[in-house]
Scaffold this active site. Structure first.
Site, PDB file in Angstrom:
ATOM      1  N   ALA A   1       0.887  -1.026   0.097  1.00  0.00           N
ATOM      2  CA  ALA A   1      -0.113   0.007   0.026  1.00  0.00           C
ATOM      3  C   ALA A   1       0.785   1.243  -0.151  1.00  0.00           C
ATOM      4  O   ALA A   1       2.277   0.919   0.017  1.00  0.00           O
ATOM      5  CB  ALA A   1      -0.979   0.055   1.225  1.00  0.00           C
ATOM      6  N   ASN A   2       0.121   2.228   0.173  1.00  0.00           N
ATOM      7  CA  ASN A   2       1.243   3.675   0.095  1.00  0.00           C
ATOM      8  C   ASN A   2       0.160   4.539   1.214  1.00  0.00           C
ATOM      9  O   ASN A   2      -0.737   4.614   1.436  1.00  0.00           O
ATOM     10  CB  ASN A   2       1.502   4.204  -1.161  1.00  0.00           C
ATOM     11  CG  ASN A   2       0.157   4.816  -1.767  1.00  0.00           C
ATOM     12  OD1 ASN A   2      -0.499   5.390  -1.477  1.00  0.00           O
ATOM     13  ND2 ASN A   2      -0.106   4.066  -3.120  1.00  0.00           N
TER      14      ASN A   2
END
Ligand code: C5P
Length: 404
Positions: A208-209
């Site tokens: 994810a970010n």
């Protein structure tokens, strides 16, 4: 600057339990720079005190048609001077009186004695909201050009649940912005992507970010306020701006499918999402066990959605990218602008304080082919969104002029 800044808004409050929410509406309007003139009906004063609203509006609450020390002609003064009249909450009685022109108190007189736009925000029990007389009154008011912010479904007074709860203060203020703001994107089809994609490693873990989606949501809200039809392709579950069609997605592949399906009919596409650049080649079907040791996760590049859109872009379409950078901001963004065939790129230095992911503020540089970079200093994400939309409107105007 908000569309509400400097505008004189009469806030009419009638006698429903939701009157307490008018205080929050007033606060938000004042925060946006509006001058709020509050008028309360006699029944409203059974629900909230005039002192509270007087303190939070721009001037003391007006209640009186007959003994009004502020003016000898109260029945016309407030309506004539208004840029907008907003009634929240609006009871069935207010709607009936307004429909009939039955001007029996200060608020109804003000409504009849104005040429300003009017927004009513009904709130009442479901039985009342669904009564043919109320439906009829609302229909008639709508036909006359009165804006109606529909109530929501939810908990009502006395523990009842159903349609009739006053719309949220956020939705009411957004309606005021829509009515008072420029409508320079009316009928324009806009797609906005927002949030960071999540690429599965196994059944529970993802790559994810840190994108919060807030900047993309602000762009969507501003485009809506300017009259656009907005589809928001989103990986996050922030409250959606009123009127947006939300398409929830999780991975880059899902985002690509959702956007590419809709792209041919879009006039503007704003890729504010932080799309993963790499994803696991194959997600493990179950949960990878800790006791099996450190797994080797092989990554592959994701499709570059924006580059694909740039390669097939119709001439009328305005394509906007975002570039989150920590080094050589403008130079790197400039390369992406050219390589992806964009009309505008919004470069933000995500390493700077108060800027980028999760913050409510941002500072960006707007880059266009053949134009000087424009720096937007630290500002609320909604203000940054306004600058982005202003630039999109400019680009559309110059493209259309070029065609003539
Ligand atoms: O090349 P970079 O990822 O920095 O470019 C950022 C811009 O490209 C953003 O607008 C982002 O939404 C878009 N992008 C994309 N597909 C990817 C990666 C980025 O559309 N796979």
């Amino acid at each position: 600057m908000s569309a509400l800044a400097g505008k004189r808004i009469v806030l009419g409050v009638t006698g429903g339990i939701a009157a307490y929410k008018a205080i929050e509406v007033s606060r938000r309007l004042v925060d946006a720079g509006a001058h709020v003139v509050p008028i309360m009906t006699e029944s409203a004063q059974h629900f909230i005190g005039t002192t509270t609203l007087s303190a939070l509006a721009s001037e003391p609450v007006q209640t009186d048609l007959w003994h009004n020390p502020s003016t000898p002609i109260p029945h016309t003064k407030f309506g004539q001077g208004a840029d907008l009249i907003l009634v929240a909450p609006a009871t069935a009685k207010l709607l009936a009186a307004y429909r009939m022109g039955y001007s029996h108190d200060l608020l109804t007189n003000t409504l009849i004695a104005t040429r300003a736009p009017v927004i009513v925000c009904p709130a009442m029990h479901t039985e009342m909201w669904e009564h043919p007389s109320v439906i009829d009154n609302i229909d008639t008011l709508r036909q006359r050009g009165v804006h109606v912010v529909e109530p929501e479904s939810g908990r009502l007074a006395g523990g009842d649940v159903g349609a009739g709860r006053l719309a949220s203060p956020e939705a009411i203020v957004a309606a005021a912005e829509r009515v008072l703001g420029p409508r320079d994107l009316t009928g324009v089809q806009v797609i906005v992507s927002a949030g960071g994609t999540r690429e599965p490693i196994d059944a529970v873990r993802v790559v994810a970010n840190r994108s919060s989606g807030k900047q993309g949501y602000a762009v969507a809200a501003e485009a809506l306020a300017r009259g656009a039809d907005v589809t928001l392709v989103s990986t996050v579950s922030l409250p959606a701006p009123v009127g947006a069609i939300v398409v929830p997605v999780e991975t880059a592949a899902e985002m690509q499918a959702a956007i590419e399906q809709r792209a041919p009919s879009a006039d503007v596409i704003v890729m504010a999402a932080a799309v993963a650049d790499f994803r696991p080649v194959a997600a493990a079907s179950g949960k990878i066990k800790k006791q099996d040791g450190v797994p080797e996760v092989l990554l592959e590049p994701t499709p570059d959605i924006l580059a694909g859109l740039g390669a097939t872009k119709p001439a009328r379409q305005v394509l906007v990218g975002f570039a989150a950078e920590t080094d050589d901001l403008v130079a790197n963004a400039q390369i992406k602008l050219t390589k992806k065939n964009l009309d505008l790129i919004v470069a933000n230095d995500v390493g700077a304080s108060q800027v980028g992911f999760a913050h409510d503020t941002n500072a960006v540089t707007l880059l266009r082919p053949d134009a000087e970079p424009v720096e937007i200093d630290l500002a609320a994400k909604r203000d940054v969104a306004r600058a982005v939309i202003n630039t999109i409107v400019e680009i559309r105007a110059s493209t259309q002029t070029g065609k003539d």
